[in-house]
Design a protein around this motif. Structure first.
Motif, mmCIF file in Angstrom:
data_model
loop_
_atom_site.group_PDB
_atom_site.id
_atom_site.type_symbol
_atom_site.label_atom_id
_atom_site.label_comp_id
_atom_site.label_asym_id
_atom_site.label_seq_id
_atom_site.Cartn_x
_atom_site.Cartn_y
_atom_site.Cartn_z
ATOM 1 N N GLY A 246 -93.102 54.406 11.133
ATOM 2 C CA GLY A 246 -92.499 55.417 12.005
ATOM 3 C C GLY A 246 -91.878 56.558 11.223
ATOM 4 N N VAL A 247 -91.171 56.237 10.150
ATOM 5 C CA VAL A 247 -90.560 57.273 9.307
ATOM 6 C C VAL A 247 -91.643 58.154 8.696
ATOM 7 N N ALA A 248 -92.706 57.528 8.172
ATOM 8 C CA ALA A 248 -93.802 58.292 7.564
ATOM 9 C C ALA A 248 -94.523 59.141 8.607
ATOM 10 N N ALA A 249 -94.748 58.602 9.793
ATOM 11 C CA ALA A 249 -95.420 59.351 10.850
ATOM 12 C C ALA A 249 -94.578 60.550 11.288
ATOM 13 N N ALA A 250 -93.276 60.356 11.405
ATOM 14 C CA ALA A 250 -92.401 61.467 11.785
ATOM 15 C C ALA A 250 -92.404 62.547 10.715
ATOM 16 N N MET B 74 -89.278 56.606 15.081
ATOM 17 C CA MET B 74 -90.031 57.738 15.548
ATOM 18 C C MET B 74 -89.346 58.348 16.784
ATOM 19 N N LEU B 75 -88.960 57.499 17.720
ATOM 20 C CA LEU B 75 -88.307 58.027 18.918
ATOM 21 C C LEU B 75 -86.962 58.663 18.596
ATOM 22 N N SER B 76 -86.225 58.069 17.678
ATOM 23 C CA SER B 76 -84.945 58.666 17.275
ATOM 24 C C SER B 76 -85.167 60.027 16.639
ATOM 25 N N ASP B 77 -86.184 60.121 15.799
ATOM 26 C CA ASP B 77 -86.482 61.376 15.133
ATOM 27 C C ASP B 77 -86.904 62.441 16.149
ATOM 28 N N LEU B 78 -87.796 62.081 17.046
ATOM 29 C CA LEU B 78 -88.294 63.064 18.023
ATOM 30 C C LEU B 78 -87.233 63.502 19.022
ATOM 31 N N SER B 79 -86.376 62.556 19.423
ATOM 32 C CA SER B 79 -85.369 62.885 20.428
ATOM 33 C C SER B 79 -84.095 63.469 19.816
ATOM 34 N N GLY B 80 -83.904 63.246 18.508
ATOM 35 C CA GLY B 80 -82.690 63.723 17.861
ATOM 36 C C GLY B 80 -81.493 62.809 18.075
ATOM 37 N N SER B 81 -81.734 61.635 18.642
ATOM 38 C CA SER B 81 -80.650 60.692 18.901
ATOM 39 C C SER B 81 -81.175 59.270 18.770
ATOM 40 N N LYS B 82 -80.332 58.363 18.286
ATOM 41 C CA LYS B 82 -80.739 56.967 18.240
ATOM 42 C C LYS B 82 -80.550 56.278 19.594
ATOM 43 N N PHE B 83 -79.895 56.981 20.525
ATOM 44 C CA PHE B 83 -79.589 56.406 21.832
ATOM 45 C C PHE B 83 -80.624 56.808 22.884
ATOM 46 N N PHE B 84 -80.835 55.927 23.843
ATOM 47 C CA PHE B 84 -81.656 56.264 24.996
ATOM 48 C C PHE B 84 -80.990 57.404 25.763
ATOM 49 N N ALA C 179 -95.657 64.413 11.009
ATOM 50 C CA ALA C 179 -95.629 65.266 12.198
ATOM 51 C C ALA C 179 -94.807 66.526 11.945
ATOM 52 N N HIS C 180 -93.669 66.378 11.277
ATOM 53 C CA HIS C 180 -92.835 67.544 10.968
ATOM 54 C C HIS C 180 -93.569 68.518 10.054
ATOM 55 N N ARG C 181 -94.341 67.993 9.101
ATOM 56 C CA ARG C 181 -95.119 68.877 8.223
ATOM 57 C C ARG C 181 -96.115 69.694 9.048
ATOM 58 N N TYR C 182 -96.788 69.055 9.991
ATOM 59 C CA TYR C 182 -97.729 69.785 10.847
ATOM 60 C C TYR C 182 -97.001 70.781 11.735
ATOM 61 N N PHE C 183 -95.886 70.379 12.324
ATOM 62 C CA PHE C 183 -95.125 71.278 13.189
ATOM 63 C C PHE C 183 -94.631 72.492 12.406
ATOM 64 N N ASP C 184 -94.325 72.281 11.125
ATOM 65 C CA ASP C 184 -93.842 73.363 10.264
ATOM 66 C C ASP C 184 -94.976 74.178 9.639
ATOM 67 N N GLY C 185 -96.241 73.817 9.984
ATOM 68 C CA GLY C 185 -97.398 74.578 9.472
ATOM 69 C C GLY C 185 -97.776 74.262 8.044
ATOM 70 N N LEU C 186 -97.320 73.121 7.526
ATOM 71 C CA LEU C 186 -97.604 72.790 6.136
ATOM 72 C C LEU C 186 -98.823 71.883 5.974
ATOM 73 N N ARG D 192 -89.851 45.744 9.847
ATOM 74 C CA ARG D 192 -89.621 46.579 8.654
ATOM 75 C C ARG D 192 -90.804 47.512 8.415
ATOM 76 N N VAL D 193 -92.013 46.967 8.466
ATOM 77 C CA VAL D 193 -93.209 47.791 8.269
ATOM 78 C C VAL D 193 -93.299 48.838 9.372
#
Length: 92
Positions: free
Chosen positions: A76-80, A1-11, A83-90, A70-71
């Motif tokens: 996190g992938v599903a939540a992201a 989730m943090l990687s998706d939101l920040s656009g990077s896997k790094f801190f 979230a993107h669907r909501y941000f995109d108005g879908l 793993r779960v």
């Protein structure tokens, strides 16, 4: 989730570190206890180290840790994605 939101896997700034003094945990400390420095480059590194600490602390067993991470990753992938669907108005 943090990687998706920040656009990077790094801190941010590429590395996060923290020094934990023996008094960090509110438990009895053995004589001679010393500070411990922990550091992570990626969000996955932090998750791995967090899971390992639960095993070393006797809180979880290894199969539970791995299955839980793993779960957690799948959630996190599903939540992201949602979230993107909501941000995109879908919506849902």
């Amino acid at each position: 989730m943090l990687s998706d939101l920040s656009g990077s896997k790094f801190f941010p700034d590429g590395l996060r570190e923290m020094t934990l003094e023996p008094s960090f945990l509110k438990i009895d400390h053995p004589a001679g206890a010393q500070a411990v420095k922990i550091e992570w480059a990626t969000y996955f590194d932090a998750a791995d180290q967090s899971g390992q600490s639960r095993i070393w602390g006797g809180i979880h067993i290894e199969p539970d840790d791995l299955a839980g991470r793993r779960v957690g990753h799948e959630v996190g992938v599903a939540a992201a994605a949602l979230a993107h669907r909501y941000f995109d108005g879908l919506g849902k």
